[in-house]
Write an enzyme that holds these catalytic residues in place. Structure first.
Site, short mmCIF file in Angstrom:
data_model
loop_
_atom_site.label_atom_id
_atom_site.label_comp_id
_atom_site.label_asym_id
_atom_site.label_seq_id
_atom_site.Cartn_x
_atom_site.Cartn_y
_atom_site.Cartn_z
CB CYS A 19 -7.97 -55.04 32.36
SG CYS A 19 -7.94 -56.60 33.14
CG PHE A 21 -2.90 -46.87 28.23
CD1 PHE A 21 -1.99 -47.45 27.67
CD2 PHE A 21 -2.55 -45.56 28.34
CE1 PHE A 21 -0.74 -47.12 27.04
CE2 PHE A 21 -1.45 -44.96 27.80
CZ PHE A 21 -0.59 -45.62 26.93
CB ILE A 63 -13.43 -48.88 42.78
CG1 ILE A 63 -13.70 -47.85 41.92
CG2 ILE A 63 -12.18 -49.85 42.41
CD1 ILE A 63 -12.29 -46.84 41.62
CB THR A 84 -4.20 -47.33 37.38
OG1 THR A 84 -4.76 -48.38 36.91
CG2 THR A 84 -2.94 -47.73 38.04
CE LYS A 158 -6.82 -39.13 38.13
NZ LYS A 158 -7.03 -40.44 38.34
CB ALA A 183 2.72 -34.75 32.19
CB ILE A 185 0.07 -41.66 29.90
CG1 ILE A 185 -0.18 -41.17 31.06
CG2 ILE A 185 1.00 -42.99 29.74
CD1 ILE A 185 -0.67 -41.87 32.23
#
Ligand SMILES: *[C@@H]1O[C@H](CO)[C@@H](O)[C@H](O)[C@H]1NC(C)=O
Ligand SMILES: *[C@@H]1O[C@H](CO)[C@@H](O)[C@H](O)[C@H]1NC(C)=O
Ligand SMILES: *[C@@H]1O[C@H](CO)[C@@H](O)[C@H](O)[C@H]1NC(C)=O
Length: 371
Positions: A19, A21, A63, A84, A158, A183, A185
């Site tokens: 949900c 972007f 999560i 994501t 990350k 890169a 976005i």
């Protein structure tokens, strides 16, 4: 007329953060390209960006809760996981630890224990950017910059999550993983990159730029990033069918990371100008003031939005001004060769779509206020 190449089904895909972007664009693209694929979206809250297609179901899930993930995964039995989810980089470091590292490890465990075949992780191209590096046509072989050498804690988490994902590859032997490193976005629904640039236009700040604008920078339209993820999922599932055969090194996708960009690096301020142009700005370049980067370090308010472009903290320091004058572009040959990637939408068209969508939303909001 020849039939179009049938696009293979991805089976049952779970999109974590579907949900958000990028996640919601991945869901849309699966529906568009893979009509035989079933999608389950897991997100903290599933009320926004829902797709009405009957191919998709939505499940609220945190999560960081391993038990819940194990339960959901045993029910859903996905073939493929596309992960994501990532917290906003403004949140405190403890959240980044818990979600990016802890959450990713939970997802790996749940996937490994329930027979998932393919796991695609959304990493970040930022993992190779340090305070002393310029990224000039950077390849995936460039070293990650983490820990004390990495000023952005978010980026360190990350990177650690990506390492965990790639280390889990072929454990068990039927579990295949890879990482996508996008890169810059931007696109419809983007809350980080276009809004502050458009905000600068509204504040009349288009007369300024920092530095001589001779640094190439990657910006990537969201649907291209989504496409990179789907190609990666497809490649892992294909490799899975061939098991136990291991692909040749130069063809391999499992256990690998891939930069995904538009493959069209542009001078940093040209991107901002393209966005402003689409908003209606017609200021001739001759009217633009070029601020010396050192000087600009002292005038924070002009540039409030720059660091958003690369997901940095919102304080205008010398370091952050540097990002508008630094080279930051990547080589995408590996994704082209091994994933068959080529951008679906070019930069101009991406800017047009993203800005238009943003302006339409603004108009809708204004209308609501008036009523
Ligand atoms: C749902 O997916 C379809 C197919 O890609 C797309 O056209 C549509 O815009 C999506 N809807 C939403 C609300 O994202
Ligand atoms: C980056 O490197 C690749 C391979 O060496 C080359 O084909 C490409 O033209 C380079 N891109 C730029 C923008 O320099
Ligand atoms: C940014 O500014 C805030 C408040 O001015 C400060 O607390 C914070 O430490 C700064 N962050 C960085 C990374 O400089």
């Amino acid at each position: 007329m020849a039939a179009r190449n049938p696009v293979p089904s991805l089976g049952h895909v779970v999109v974590i953060g579907g949900c958000g972007f990028l996640g919601s664009h991945i869901v849309s693209l699966i529906i568009k390209r893979h009509p035989d694929t079933t999608v389950s979206v897991l997100d903290l809250r599933t009320s926004s960006n829902r797709n009405a297609s009957s191919q998709v179901s939505y499940h609220d899930a945190d999560i960081t809760d391993l038990d819940l993930l194990l339960k959901l995964f045993s029910q859903l039995k996905p073939d493929c996981v596309i992960h994501t989810a990532s917290p906003h980089f403004h949140l405190p470091p403890a959240v980044h630890d818990k979600v990016n590292i802890g959450g990713t490890k939970n997802l790996l465990k749940a996937a490994q224990e329930t027979g998932v075949k393919a796991f695609v992780y959304t990493s970040s191209a930022g993992v190779v950017l340090g305070p002393q590096t310029e990224l000039v046509n950077a390849t995936e072989e460039w070293p990650m910059v983490t820990g004390d050498a990495q000023p952005e804690y978010y980026t360190t988490t990350k990177a650690y999550a990506e390492i965990a994902v790639l280390e889990a590859n072929r454990t068990p032997a039927s579990f295949l993983t890879c990482a996508i490193r996008p890169a810059g976005i931007f696109g419809e629904g983007d809350v980080q990159l276009l809004p502050p640039i458009i905000g600068a236009y509204r504040k009349g700040q288009t007369k300024f730029q920092v530095g001589p604008n001779d640094n190439l920078f990657d910006f990537t339209y969201v649907e291209n990033v989504a496409y990179g993820h789907l190609l990666a999922a497809q490649a892992l599932l294909h490799t899975h069918k061939m098991l136990p055969t291991v692909p040749l090194d130069h063809e391999r996708v499992d256990g690998e990371a891939f930069f995904i960009t538009n493959g069209q690096p542009v001078y940093f301020w040209d991107f901002a100008r393209a966005v402003w142009h689409e908003c209606g700005d017609r200021l001739p370049l001759s009217k633009v003031w070029k601020l010396n980067a050192d000087f600009a370090s002292g005038v924070g308010f002009l540039l409030e939005w720059i660091f958003w472009a690369i997901g940095k903290t919102p304080n205008l320091t010398r370091k952050q001004v540097r990002y508008s004058t630094v080279y930051k572009y990547h080589n995408i040959d590996k994704a082209k060769k091994r994933l068959g990637y080529a951008p679906l939408v070019d930069l101009d068209e991406g800017v047009r779509r993203g800005v238009r969508h943003h302006l339409e939303n603004e108009a809708k909001q204004a209308q609501k206020k008036d009523q």
